[in-house]
Design a protein around this motif. Sequence first.
Motif, PDB file in Angstrom:
ATOM      1  N   GLU A  87       0.838  -1.206   0.000  1.00  0.00           N
ATOM      2  CA  GLU A  87       0.000   0.000   0.000  1.00  0.00           C
ATOM      3  C   GLU A  87       0.868   1.249   0.000  1.00  0.00           C
ATOM      4  O   GLU A  87       1.952   1.265   0.584  1.00  0.00           O
ATOM      5  CB  GLU A  87      -0.897  -0.016   1.250  1.00  0.00           C
ATOM      6  N   LYS A  88       0.396   2.292  -0.692  1.00  0.00           N
ATOM      7  CA  LYS A  88       1.078   3.602  -0.661  1.00  0.00           C
ATOM      8  C   LYS A  88       0.294   4.524   0.285  1.00  0.00           C
ATOM      9  O   LYS A  88      -0.701   4.107   0.866  1.00  0.00           O
ATOM     10  CB  LYS A  88       1.103   4.207  -2.071  1.00  0.00           C
ATOM     11  N   SER A  89       0.748   5.773   0.353  1.00  0.00           N
ATOM     12  CA  SER A  89       0.070   6.702   1.273  1.00  0.00           C
ATOM     13  C   SER A  89      -1.319   7.114   0.772  1.00  0.00           C
ATOM     14  O   SER A  89      -2.086   7.730   1.496  1.00  0.00           O
ATOM     15  CB  SER A  89       0.923   7.942   1.491  1.00  0.00           C
ATOM     16  N   PRO A  91      -4.617   5.741  -2.182  1.00  0.00           N
ATOM     17  CA  PRO A  91      -5.004   4.708  -3.132  1.00  0.00           C
ATOM     18  C   PRO A  91      -4.913   5.236  -4.568  1.00  0.00           C
ATOM     19  O   PRO A  91      -4.727   6.435  -4.792  1.00  0.00           O
ATOM     20  CB  PRO A  91      -6.459   4.428  -2.758  1.00  0.00           C
ATOM     21  N   TYR A 110      -2.652  -4.571   2.706  1.00  0.00           N
ATOM     22  CA  TYR A 110      -2.156  -3.685   3.774  1.00  0.00           C
ATOM     23  C   TYR A 110      -2.869  -4.042   5.071  1.00  0.00           C
ATOM     24  O   TYR A 110      -4.091  -3.937   5.140  1.00  0.00           O
ATOM     25  CB  TYR A 110      -2.410  -2.220   3.420  1.00  0.00           C
ATOM     26  N   PHE A 198      -1.216  13.113  -5.543  1.00  0.00           N
ATOM     27  CA  PHE A 198      -1.773  12.632  -4.264  1.00  0.00           C
ATOM     28  C   PHE A 198      -3.297  12.734  -4.282  1.00  0.00           C
ATOM     29  O   PHE A 198      -3.859  13.712  -4.763  1.00  0.00           O
ATOM     30  CB  PHE A 198      -1.206  13.460  -3.111  1.00  0.00           C
ATOM     31  N   ARG A 428      -5.165  10.720   5.643  1.00  0.00           N
ATOM     32  CA  ARG A 428      -4.159  11.671   6.149  1.00  0.00           C
ATOM     33  C   ARG A 428      -3.691  11.207   7.512  1.00  0.00           C
ATOM     34  O   ARG A 428      -4.497  10.876   8.366  1.00  0.00           O
ATOM     35  CB  ARG A 428      -4.767  13.059   6.300  1.00  0.00           C
TER      36      ARG A 428
ATOM     37  N   GLU B  14      -7.662   9.024  13.114  1.00  0.00           N
ATOM     38  CA  GLU B  14      -7.439  10.408  12.641  1.00  0.00           C
ATOM     39  C   GLU B  14      -6.640  11.236  13.643  1.00  0.00           C
ATOM     40  O   GLU B  14      -6.996  11.312  14.816  1.00  0.00           O
ATOM     41  CB  GLU B  14      -8.777  11.092  12.358  1.00  0.00           C
ATOM     42  N   TYR B  38      -3.694   4.089   6.101  1.00  0.00           N
ATOM     43  CA  TYR B  38      -2.738   4.032   4.991  1.00  0.00           C
ATOM     44  C   TYR B  38      -1.342   4.310   5.555  1.00  0.00           C
ATOM     45  O   TYR B  38      -1.225   4.963   6.591  1.00  0.00           O
ATOM     46  CB  TYR B  38      -3.074   5.088   3.929  1.00  0.00           C
ATOM     47  N   PRO B  39      -0.301   3.856   4.865  1.00  0.00           N
ATOM     48  CA  PRO B  39       1.054   4.214   5.310  1.00  0.00           C
ATOM     49  C   PRO B  39       1.233   5.725   5.267  1.00  0.00           C
ATOM     50  O   PRO B  39       0.523   6.411   4.534  1.00  0.00           O
ATOM     51  CB  PRO B  39       1.951   3.521   4.272  1.00  0.00           C
ATOM     52  N   PRO B  40       2.207   6.249   6.039  1.00  0.00           N
ATOM     53  CA  PRO B  40       2.361   7.712   6.077  1.00  0.00           C
ATOM     54  C   PRO B  40       2.749   8.304   4.718  1.00  0.00           C
ATOM     55  O   PRO B  40       3.377   7.637   3.895  1.00  0.00           O
ATOM     56  CB  PRO B  40       3.481   7.929   7.101  1.00  0.00           C
ATOM     57  N   ASP B  41       2.365   9.547   4.546  1.00  0.00           N
ATOM     58  CA  ASP B  41       2.656  10.288   3.314  1.00  0.00           C
ATOM     59  C   ASP B  41       4.107  10.761   3.379  1.00  0.00           C
ATOM     60  O   ASP B  41       4.462  11.557   4.246  1.00  0.00           O
ATOM     61  CB  ASP B  41       1.684  11.481   3.247  1.00  0.00           C
ATOM     62  N   ARG B  43       5.792  12.291   0.909  1.00  0.00           N
ATOM     63  CA  ARG B  43       6.144  13.285  -0.100  1.00  0.00           C
ATOM     64  C   ARG B  43       6.915  14.429   0.543  1.00  0.00           C
ATOM     65  O   ARG B  43       6.632  14.783   1.690  1.00  0.00           O
ATOM     66  CB  ARG B  43       4.876  13.891  -0.728  1.00  0.00           C
TER      67      ARG B  43
END
Lengths: 429, 230
Positions: A87-89, A91, A110, A198, A428, B14, B38-41, B43
Amino acid sequence: MAKSKKNPLRWVRLDNAAKIYPAAMRKNWSNIYRQSMTLYEEIDTVVLKSALEVTVKRFPSIAARLRRGAFWFYLQQVEAAPEIQEEKSHPLCYMSEKEMSKYAFRVIAYRNRIAVEFFHSLTDGTGALIFLKNLVAEYLEQKHNISIPFEQGIIDRRVPPKSEELEDSFLKYAGRVPASRRDTNAWRVPGEKEPEGFIHVTCFKADVDSAIALAHKYGCTLTVFFSAVMMQALMNYQKELNPNTAKHKPIKLLIPINLRTLFKSETLRNFAMFTVPEIDARLGEYSFEEICKAVYHKMGYELTQKHMSAVIAKNVNDEKNILLRLVPLPLKNIVMKAVFDRSGERKSCLSMSNLGVVRLPEIMQKYVSRVDFILGVQATAPYNCGFLSYNGKVYINLTRNIRDAGLERHFFEILRDMGLEVTVESNRN
Amino acid sequence: MYCVKCGVKLEDTEKICPLCETEVYHPIVKQEQVPPNYPPDKRPPAKKKTKIINGVVLFLIFIPLLTSLISDLQPDGAINWFGYVAGALTLAYIAFGLPMWFKRPNPAIFVPCFFAATVAYLKYIDFVTDGDWFLSFAFPAAMYFCLIISTLATLLFYLKRGKLYIWGGFVIALGFFFPLIELLLSLTFDLRFIGWSAYPFVVFGLLGGVLIYLAANRFARDAVQRRLFF
């Protein structure tokens, strides 16, 4: 679906609806969507890979790759299952044509979640859900040594696919008289784009019984109700950004319709059309009841076999045009992309796709905690929305590729004012 | 947990409200540590385009500044008129360039800042020209103008309604500016007070009065709108 002598892999022409998606692809955007199931346990990727090997053989038109012919794109069955991806940050990361030429779908694991991302040319939401259900059923059978009955979309994965599953039902059900496609442009939600493609996913969860009770209060179905809420949110947001209603643009939603409910079809390929309800704020303030009526009657008028076969006829006629067919693929792509940009996406603010109630065999329900349906954003418009209900909850996933969550705020405020309790989560962190 | 700003109920995953970007916080209830969806961002932080543009604008201002300085220094090696150019460019930048660094510049802050810079510029001109008119003329005139413009900008910024009242009041206050100028001119430069300022004072007073009357009288407002709409 044909098998060539040299190459035993099946190949298939793109169905009528699927033809536009490869042509409309561009740098950083392709039309993909995700369906996922979350289990009560951590996913074992080794077992998942093994389950995928079985599943891809049963669904040759979905587990496929996109290839270029001289005049049209086509799909070819894949030889083996793809690797399970991490999984990425966010979808729905960009799927390039190069990636699609190997696999036009991804399987992502994930924590407790199995997600499959499909290029829209492979199938529509209904076909994708059957693929996902069978993948998860195969996984559970292999992991827990259980037997899942063939019901609620679970099929025997050891038998070859039926020809009905692979047919292009659009060609079968096209009417004689084509419908007109003339339509006005819709309002575009403005905003500053997120870098690097993103995508924000904001999921609104609500109790399905409370939502249905509220929908019944307004005399409509869940699809109509949430579509009306979205239209009201768009109207309020447009007003917030531009108080001068005389300059407002029409609010329009693209609501996909599963044609399998209207026509007798078992196809696992694309077989969906859409209806586009509309309100025009320049005419005056709309009450929520008025919006519900606008959506309800538009759907009631267009959701008939007669009307839909006329719409299909228009698309099929275009496809059958001898001049268009003889144009080489690169040139055809340019023309189709221009048509898509001019008349496709501009005609609605966003898609509001309801996958309906997801039902699983009882034994599977013990393992699956939730199901999600996430649409990728449109090529030039920043929002999209997919929703479904499962196990007493409705999951509304709003995706956007801009920074400001203004539309989500308005959407929540309307539900809150109506007294529907929603819980929100996002990608987030 | 609920968002303290927008009131939405949030999942324990959250950390920031997805709707209003407020940090999730509760003084008593401790948030459960739940792994994210989700995995952390990862960027890199987004580059602010506006900052780059503002930086370029700031850089571009230095070009006329530098050329003026060189041109001024060239004949006799002394600075004669460069101060005026530098002051004018600084004023222009404070008026138009500086607010661009902010997402929503507040006029209650920026308008007084601009007038403070204007007063300093006037003081510089007074000093260079040995004018001796700063304290008795330029300063009070600039301060009065600063007061009415700042009030107008602040009220328009914060109040959503009553714009006709605000403009009416501003036009009347602007009318008072002319007698003040005439008075300051006669005191500073020994000019005879002939009362010319009464004409603009009356005109502006009447105009402001009309605006306030229209603000108070809906029927009159409608009638005017009916005849003057475009």
